[in-house]
Design a protein around this motif. Structure first.
Motif, PDB file in Angstrom:
ATOM      1  N   ASN A  17      60.887  33.107  62.646  1.00  0.00           N
ATOM      2  CA  ASN A  17      60.394  31.083  62.031  1.00  0.00           C
ATOM      3  C   ASN A  17      59.441  30.603  62.145  1.00  0.00           C
ATOM      4  O   ASN A  17      59.355  29.420  62.413  1.00  0.00           O
ATOM      5  N   SER A  18      58.763  30.758  61.268  1.00  0.00           N
ATOM      6  CA  SER A  18      57.553  30.636  60.638  1.00  0.00           C
ATOM      7  C   SER A  18      57.891  29.457  59.827  1.00  0.00           C
ATOM      8  O   SER A  18      56.713  29.347  58.546  1.00  0.00           O
ATOM      9  N   GLY A  19      58.625  29.900  58.567  1.00  0.00           N
ATOM     10  CA  GLY A  19      59.398  29.636  57.292  1.00  0.00           C
ATOM     11  C   GLY A  19      57.550  29.926  55.977  1.00  0.00           C
ATOM     12  O   GLY A  19      57.413  31.212  55.889  1.00  0.00           O
ATOM     13  N   ASN A  20      56.965  28.991  56.155  1.00  0.00           N
ATOM     14  CA  ASN A  20      56.256  29.583  54.698  1.00  0.00           C
ATOM     15  C   ASN A  20      54.627  28.961  55.615  1.00  0.00           C
ATOM     16  O   ASN A  20      53.527  29.363  54.710  1.00  0.00           O
ATOM     17  N   PHE A  21      54.707  29.203  56.685  1.00  0.00           N
ATOM     18  CA  PHE A  21      52.973  29.032  57.463  1.00  0.00           C
ATOM     19  C   PHE A  21      52.536  30.095  57.764  1.00  0.00           C
ATOM     20  O   PHE A  21      53.554  31.322  58.134  1.00  0.00           O
ATOM     21  N   SER A  22      51.983  30.538  57.565  1.00  0.00           N
ATOM     22  CA  SER A  22      51.121  31.516  57.236  1.00  0.00           C
ATOM     23  C   SER A  22      50.216  32.017  58.960  1.00  0.00           C
ATOM     24  O   SER A  22      49.106  31.428  59.393  1.00  0.00           O
ATOM     25  N   THR A  23      50.731  33.049  59.372  1.00  0.00           N
ATOM     26  CA  THR A  23      49.911  33.652  61.109  1.00  0.00           C
ATOM     27  C   THR A  23      49.195  35.250  60.437  1.00  0.00           C
ATOM     28  O   THR A  23      49.048  35.903  59.314  1.00  0.00           O
ATOM     29  N   PHE A  24      48.041  35.658  60.699  1.00  0.00           N
ATOM     30  CA  PHE A  24      46.835  36.673  60.132  1.00  0.00           C
ATOM     31  C   PHE A  24      47.961  37.818  60.455  1.00  0.00           C
ATOM     32  O   PHE A  24      48.042  38.917  59.942  1.00  0.00           O
ATOM     33  N   PRO A  25      48.571  38.542  61.266  1.00  0.00           N
ATOM     34  CA  PRO A  25      49.865  38.993  61.627  1.00  0.00           C
ATOM     35  C   PRO A  25      50.765  39.456  60.780  1.00  0.00           C
ATOM     36  O   PRO A  25      51.080  40.079  59.528  1.00  0.00           O
ATOM     37  N   LYS A  26      51.253  38.178  59.843  1.00  0.00           N
ATOM     38  CA  LYS A  26      51.974  38.496  58.848  1.00  0.00           C
ATOM     39  C   LYS A  26      50.927  38.100  57.607  1.00  0.00           C
ATOM     40  O   LYS A  26      51.529  38.684  56.604  1.00  0.00           O
ATOM     41  N   PHE A  27      50.157  37.262  57.839  1.00  0.00           N
ATOM     42  CA  PHE A  27      48.656  37.580  56.163  1.00  0.00           C
ATOM     43  C   PHE A  27      48.850  39.458  55.875  1.00  0.00           C
ATOM     44  O   PHE A  27      48.283  39.840  55.171  1.00  0.00           O
ATOM     45  N   ILE A  28      48.809  39.894  57.240  1.00  0.00           N
ATOM     46  CA  ILE A  28      48.738  41.066  57.048  1.00  0.00           C
ATOM     47  C   ILE A  28      49.851  41.888  56.491  1.00  0.00           C
ATOM     48  O   ILE A  28      49.508  43.081  55.357  1.00  0.00           O
ATOM     49  N   TYR A  29      50.544  41.472  56.245  1.00  0.00           N
ATOM     50  CA  TYR A  29      51.651  42.033  56.001  1.00  0.00           C
ATOM     51  C   TYR A  29      52.409  41.495  54.559  1.00  0.00           C
ATOM     52  O   TYR A  29      52.370  43.015  54.073  1.00  0.00           O
ATOM     53  N   VAL A  30      51.967  40.768  54.429  1.00  0.00           N
ATOM     54  CA  VAL A  30      52.422  40.172  53.152  1.00  0.00           C
ATOM     55  C   VAL A  30      50.653  41.264  52.121  1.00  0.00           C
ATOM     56  O   VAL A  30      50.748  41.289  50.536  1.00  0.00           O
ATOM     57  N   SER A  31      49.335  41.033  52.588  1.00  0.00           N
ATOM     58  CA  SER A  31      48.528  42.385  51.966  1.00  0.00           C
ATOM     59  C   SER A  31      48.509  43.114  51.663  1.00  0.00           C
ATOM     60  O   SER A  31      47.872  43.952  51.122  1.00  0.00           O
ATOM     61  N   ALA A  32      49.171  44.000  52.402  1.00  0.00           N
ATOM     62  CA  ALA A  32      50.018  45.082  52.550  1.00  0.00           C
ATOM     63  C   ALA A  32      49.988  46.263  51.224  1.00  0.00           C
ATOM     64  O   ALA A  32      50.410  46.726  51.042  1.00  0.00           O
ATOM     65  N   THR A  33      50.672  45.358  50.715  1.00  0.00           N
ATOM     66  CA  THR A  33      51.596  45.864  49.201  1.00  0.00           C
ATOM     67  C   THR A  33      50.492  45.733  47.812  1.00  0.00           C
ATOM     68  O   THR A  33      50.171  46.358  47.096  1.00  0.00           O
ATOM     69  N   ARG A  34      49.844  44.709  47.917  1.00  0.00           N
ATOM     70  CA  ARG A  34      48.336  44.817  47.611  1.00  0.00           C
ATOM     71  C   ARG A  34      47.194  45.828  47.364  1.00  0.00           C
ATOM     72  O   ARG A  34      45.975  45.260  47.127  1.00  0.00           O
ATOM     73  N   GLY A  35      47.510  45.718  49.058  1.00  0.00           N
ATOM     74  CA  GLY A  35      45.901  46.525  49.909  1.00  0.00           C
ATOM     75  C   GLY A  35      45.343  45.363  50.430  1.00  0.00           C
ATOM     76  O   GLY A  35      44.608  44.417  50.282  1.00  0.00           O
ATOM     77  N   ILE A  36      44.696  45.351  51.602  1.00  0.00           N
ATOM     78  CA  ILE A  36      44.532  44.333  52.735  1.00  0.00           C
ATOM     79  C   ILE A  36      42.820  44.693  52.785  1.00  0.00           C
ATOM     80  O   ILE A  36      42.279  45.646  52.550  1.00  0.00           O
ATOM     81  N   PRO A  37      42.683  43.390  52.156  1.00  0.00           N
ATOM     82  CA  PRO A  37      41.189  42.568  52.281  1.00  0.00           C
ATOM     83  C   PRO A  37      40.831  43.704  53.133  1.00  0.00           C
ATOM     84  O   PRO A  37      40.275  43.664  54.844  1.00  0.00           O
ATOM     85  N   ALA A  38      38.779  43.850  53.199  1.00  0.00           N
ATOM     86  CA  ALA A  38      38.102  44.252  53.842  1.00  0.00           C
ATOM     87  C   ALA A  38      38.004  43.457  55.315  1.00  0.00           C
ATOM     88  O   ALA A  38      37.872  43.638  56.577  1.00  0.00           O
ATOM     89  N   GLN A  39      37.486  42.145  54.863  1.00  0.00           N
ATOM     90  CA  GLN A  39      37.368  40.837  55.312  1.00  0.00           C
ATOM     91  C   GLN A  39      38.971  41.226  56.807  1.00  0.00           C
ATOM     92  O   GLN A  39      38.204  40.537  57.952  1.00  0.00           O
ATOM     93  N   ALA A  40      39.856  41.364  56.089  1.00  0.00           N
ATOM     94  CA  ALA A  40      40.971  42.023  57.559  1.00  0.00           C
ATOM     95  C   ALA A  40      40.702  43.193  58.567  1.00  0.00           C
ATOM     96  O   ALA A  40      40.641  42.554  59.708  1.00  0.00           O
ATOM     97  N   ASN A  41      39.738  43.923  57.793  1.00  0.00           N
ATOM     98  CA  ASN A  41      39.297  45.146  58.458  1.00  0.00           C
ATOM     99  C   ASN A  41      38.150  44.383  59.572  1.00  0.00           C
ATOM    100  O   ASN A  41      38.384  44.451  61.256  1.00  0.00           O
ATOM    101  N   VAL A  42      37.043  43.350  59.118  1.00  0.00           N
ATOM    102  CA  VAL A  42      36.124  43.215  60.538  1.00  0.00           C
ATOM    103  C   VAL A  42      36.631  41.975  60.831  1.00  0.00           C
ATOM    104  O   VAL A  42      36.101  42.170  62.315  1.00  0.00           O
ATOM    105  N   ILE A  43      38.354  40.854  60.308  1.00  0.00           N
ATOM    106  CA  ILE A  43      38.563  40.701  61.847  1.00  0.00           C
ATOM    107  C   ILE A  43      39.000  41.381  62.896  1.00  0.00           C
ATOM    108  O   ILE A  43      38.803  40.882  63.635  1.00  0.00           O
ATOM    109  N   GLY A  44      39.556  42.359  62.581  1.00  0.00           N
ATOM    110  CA  GLY A  44      40.467  42.610  63.500  1.00  0.00           C
ATOM    111  C   GLY A  44      39.386  43.489  65.017  1.00  0.00           C
ATOM    112  O   GLY A  44      39.503  43.696  65.247  1.00  0.00           O
TER     113      GLY A  44
END
Length: 265
Positions: free
Chosen positions: A210-237
């Motif tokens: 139900n988000s369309g093109n709107f990005s949330t943090f879990p959605k960002f993690i999922y999209v980034s997983a295909t090319r490698g989650i950035p270390a900054q996401a680990n910092v936030i987690g």
């Protein structure tokens, strides 16, 4: 023999369970200090740059802010509505009460894929543009069920004689609720709100529908997983985990001090 087996089996099994739960968190924390390049899958060296600049990766902080805003708005509405529903279900008898109970529990028993797809079909039929508003409405629907279950348990445990005593002292219904009932409900309401926020912030499946093109943090993690989650996401987690741990420890310390103070009286 059985007693000796039970003495060491339970601690060992409990320790292994905690290790199993904490290993992923430890991995995220350790790799938040990784001097990663394009991917954060291999250890390349220790650095503090990721913690100094947690917004260094594109869109990571924007998606985090979006998730926090959605979580706060959904939590406020779900907590208020869920508390009112819980009070109504416990304190009042009305027709179709059992049906209302079923409808409240239904979102908890429904798979998220089914709930997300159903909400998506409803929004499309209404012609709503998918984005912030549709995500908030979706989160309110399933978060409210958690709030009702949590607050309802607290309402059921209240001693009705306290409210009766307030009425005998000529307190109005509003004064009785505000000065007697509500303070007793606060622990349950706070627990429900924290649970609601955690469920909203962490949700991916319903949000993805139900988000369309709107990005949330879990959605960002999922999209980034295909090319490698950035270390900054680990910092936030890691920061979110540390913050949650501080809140839990602080609440336990406060509760312990209150119990100790009451026991000393």
């Amino acid at each position: 023999m059985r007693q000796k087996f039970g003495r060491w089996f339970i601690p060992v099994a409990g320790g292994l369970a905690f290790i199993y739960l904490l290993v992923p968190i430890a991995y995220i924390f350790v790799f938040s200090f990784n001097d990663a390049g394009r991917t954060n899958l291999e250890w390349r060296g220790f650095t503090l740059d990721n913690w100094k600049n947690p917004c260094g990766a594109p869109n990571v902080c924007e998606s985090l802010v979006n998730s926090l805003q959605i979580g706060v708005v959904a939590t406020i509405f779900a907590t208020v509505l869920g508390t009112c529903v819980a009070l109504g279900l416990v304190r009042y008898k009305f027709k179709f009460r059992n049906t209302a109970d079923l409808l409240i529990i239904l979102p908890l028993a429904t798979p998220e894929v089914v709930l997300g797809a159903s909400l998506l079909a409803q929004f499309l039929n209404l012609g709503w543009e998918l984005g912030f508003s549709t995500i908030v409405i979706s989160h309110i629907i399933f978060c409210m069920s958690f709030v009702v279950v949590t607050v309802r348990a607290r309402v059921s445990s209240l001693d009705p004689r306290l409210e009766e005593a307030a009425s005998d002292l000529y307190a109005s219904p509003f004064a009785t609720f505000w000065k007697v009932t509500f303070p007793l409900l606060v622990p349950g309401i706070v627990a429900a709100a924290l649970l609601s926020f955690a469920m909203s912030f962490d949700d991916f499946i319903i949000t993805n529908f139900n988000s369309g093109n709107f990005s949330t943090f879990p959605k960002f993690i999922y999209v980034s997983a295909t090319r490698g989650i950035p270390a900054q996401a680990n910092v936030i987690g890691s920061a979110m985990f540390i913050l949650a741990l501080v809140v839990v420890v602080t609440s336990q310390v406060i509760a312990y001090r209150r119990r100790k103070a009451l026991a000393a009286r």
